[in-house]
Scaffold this active site. Structure first.
Site, PDB file in Angstrom:
ATOM      1  N   TYR A  72       0.842  -1.200   0.000  1.00 53.33           N
ATOM      2  CA  TYR A  72       0.000   0.000   0.000  1.00 53.33           C
ATOM      3  C   TYR A  72       0.877   1.250   0.000  1.00 53.33           C
ATOM      4  O   TYR A  72       0.660   2.169  -0.795  1.00 53.33           O
ATOM      5  CB  TYR A  72      -0.938  -0.014   1.205  1.00 53.33           C
ATOM      6  N   LYS A  76       1.082   4.070  -3.059  1.00 56.94           N
ATOM      7  CA  LYS A  76       0.727   5.481  -2.859  1.00 56.94           C
ATOM      8  C   LYS A  76       1.924   6.406  -3.084  1.00 56.94           C
ATOM      9  O   LYS A  76       1.758   7.523  -3.580  1.00 56.94           O
ATOM     10  CB  LYS A  76       0.107   5.688  -1.477  1.00 56.94           C
ATOM     11  N   THR A 107     -13.868   5.633   6.337  1.00 58.15           N
ATOM     12  CA  THR A 107     -14.398   5.102   5.079  1.00 58.15           C
ATOM     13  C   THR A 107     -14.840   3.665   5.302  1.00 58.15           C
ATOM     14  O   THR A 107     -14.639   3.103   6.376  1.00 58.15           O
ATOM     15  CB  THR A 107     -13.297   5.121   3.992  1.00 58.15           C
TER      16      THR A 107
END
Length: 164
Positions: A72, A76, A107
């Protein structure tokens, strides 16, 4: 779950040696490849118009790389570099590209975060998880004329967890 289990058991997480190629590629496809495809499509529409503003969603994880998320964080960081490279290219065509790099945000993905990991993000010295609306406000600012002098910027929106 591997990371949460390791935290609960008081041992370091072991992710990299267990990370399979399919999991690595999935994260790269979604985050980095997906960003490329959206940037390319936006530039194709905006370049003939001679104007536009593109706001990319990055992540504070590209700077403050959390243990257990090498794929991840790498994806990014790639999103940030890609966006900045495109920003340099397209500014001559009147197109601005900037990035908002959120920290923990409420989220659907955050809702699935194991409690042991969520508690690791809790810090009474900083703001709690951002709301999607707070991140949207930053994106709207970057897209607005008020941000006309921002090109290739990466704005950290992490509630004070760290500065870069």
């Amino acid at each position: 779950q591997l990371i949460a289990d390791a935290l609960v058991e008081g041992r370091p997480p072991e992710v990299t040696d267990r990370l399979d190629d399919a999991s690595w590629r999935r994260v790269m496809r979604v985050n980095l490849d997906g960003t490329f495809h959206v940037l390319r499509a936006a530039v194709r529409v905006m370049r003939p118009a001679g104007a536009g503003a593109i706001v990319v969603i990055g992540s504070s994880s590209a700077f403050d790389t959390p243990v257990g998320y090498p794929h991840y964080s790498a994806s990014k960081a790639g999103v940030h570099a890609l966006s900045q490279a495109v920003a340099k290219e397209v500014i001559a065509s009147g197109i601005r590209v900037n990035v908002v790099a959120p920290g923990p945000t409420e989220t659907g993905m955050a809702a699935r975060t194991p409690a042991a990991l969520r508690s690791g993000f809790a810090d009474p010295r900083v703001r709690p998880y951002a709301t999607p609306g707070e991140i949207a406000d930053i994106a709207l600012f970057l897209a607005s004329d008020a941000a006309a002098n921002l090109v290739g910027a990466v704005l950290l929106a992490n509630g004070g967890r760290f500065t870069a």
